[in-house]
Design an enzyme around this catalytic site. Structure first.
Site, mmCIF file in Angstrom:
data_model
loop_
_atom_site.group_PDB
_atom_site.id
_atom_site.type_symbol
_atom_site.label_atom_id
_atom_site.label_comp_id
_atom_site.label_asym_id
_atom_site.label_seq_id
_atom_site.Cartn_x
_atom_site.Cartn_y
_atom_site.Cartn_z
ATOM 1 N N HIS A 103 -4.874 10.909 -0.124
ATOM 2 C CA HIS A 103 -5.816 10.010 0.549
ATOM 3 C C HIS A 103 -5.257 9.804 1.956
ATOM 4 O O HIS A 103 -4.464 8.902 2.223
ATOM 5 C CB HIS A 103 -5.911 8.662 -0.169
ATOM 6 C CG HIS A 103 -6.721 7.646 0.580
ATOM 7 N ND1 HIS A 103 -8.053 7.823 0.860
ATOM 8 C CD2 HIS A 103 -6.374 6.460 1.132
ATOM 9 C CE1 HIS A 103 -8.503 6.789 1.551
ATOM 10 N NE2 HIS A 103 -7.500 5.947 1.735
ATOM 11 N N ALA B 235 -16.829 9.685 -2.509
ATOM 12 C CA ALA B 235 -18.100 8.957 -2.433
ATOM 13 C C ALA B 235 -18.715 9.103 -1.042
ATOM 14 O O ALA B 235 -19.937 9.274 -0.900
ATOM 15 C CB ALA B 235 -17.877 7.483 -2.773
#
Length: 315
Positions: free
Chosen positions: A175, A150
């Site tokens: 991540h 995002a």
């Protein structure tokens, strides 16, 4: 008709933001906020209930572990943050112990739940959760690189002047520090990103790509430096996943599950596009990568595999 139940374990800023945003995405749902600090859980529940009263009824309350019974989704945001003098391994050790305690309290009373994890190191602990529970892979989901992706789309929207909804670009892998952008598959409105820039007389140079990759990685640091904690972005990522499960929307998001094989390594949790619906998150097809991206994925998966093995000893 049964109202779906979402148990959010952890009443900090991430847990609170998640509860508010889940209600916004799925207003007809029962949300239970659980925390070892019951006062904090009660405070979050009351504050969010009052906020929601401005636009409709809310089914949000504080509870303890027994209130997670028959939950459809269990979101885990509880955990400690890394201190200055700690290593990533220290964080994994401490949060594995916290995770195990949580799972021991809920695994038998919510046998059919889908688990959504946002507790760091999230991909490592998603593997730990899956290994400990022994449930299907699709029911244990790491928020993974959904927020990283995002942030990438937001940066590309600023660069191109195109709405984020028309931009398809993903961050893959861990991540964390070894995450990488899949530039080979990036597109704008169905046009390959490099062709899009070329049509405008611009060039997406390697240096520009590296700078954008750094900006994505540095985003959380800058947010935390400015306001102390990053919580709206991850809360929105969790709410999007919860909505997809409860409404069986069959959307594609870059989240993590424990994949049977990644670049020759078995049972590693990495983020690639997953189809998300009522069954959880399913990797329908391994993404097509360039040679450089294959190397980056192997590096990321190898680091995660080693960290997973280290974390297992604390179960």
């Amino acid at each position: 008709m049964k109202i779906p139940k979402v148990a959010i374990i952890g009443a900090g800023m991430v847990g609170g933001s998640t509860a508010l945003l889940v209600h916004a995405y799925v207003p007809i749902s029962e949300i239970v906020i659980i925390d070892i600090d019951q006062g904090r859980a009660q405070g979050q529940a009351a504050d969010i209930t009052h906020a929601c009263a401005l636009w409709g009824a809310a089914h949000i309350r504080a509870g303890d572990f027994k209130d997670a019974a028959d939950a459809d989704i269990i979101v885990i945001t509880a955990g400690v943050v890394m201190k200055q003098d700690e290593t990533r391994l220290d964080l994994a050790k401490n949060n594995t112990k916290i995770l195990k305690s949580i799972l021991d309290n809920v695994k038998d009373i919510a046998p059919n739940a889908v688990y959504v994890l946002a507790i760091n190191p999230v991909d490592v602990l998603t593997y730990v959760c899956w290994e400990y529970l022994g449930i299907p892979r699709e029911r244990v989901i790491s928020t993974g690189t959904s927020l990283d992706s995002a942030r990438l789309r937001s940066l590309l929207a600023e660069r191109t002047g195109i709405a984020t909804t028309a931009i398809h670009a993903y961050v893959f892998g861990e991540h964390g520090a070894s995450a990488f952008i899949q530039w080979s598959g990036a597109s704008v409105g169905g046009v390959k990103l490099t062709d899009f820039f070329a049509a405008r007389g611009e060039e997406m140079t390697e240096e520009a790509g590296d700078a954008m990759n750094k900006a994505v990685h540095d985003a959380a640091y800058l947010i935390k430096k400015g306001k102390g904690v990053s919580h709206y972005g991850i809360g929105s990522s969790i709410a999007k996943i919860v909505h997809a499960i409860l409404h069986d929307t069959q959307i594609m998001l870059p989240v993590g599950t424990v994949l049977p094989e990644v670049e020759g390594l078995s049972d590693v949790c990495v983020s690639v596009p997953h189809l998300i619906g009522a069954k959880g998150a399913q990797c329908m097809s391994y993404p097509k990568l360039s040679e450089e991206e294959h190397r980056a994925m192997y590096k990321s998966a190898k680091q995660l595999k080693e960290a997973q093995e280290d974390a297992k000893q604390y179960l």
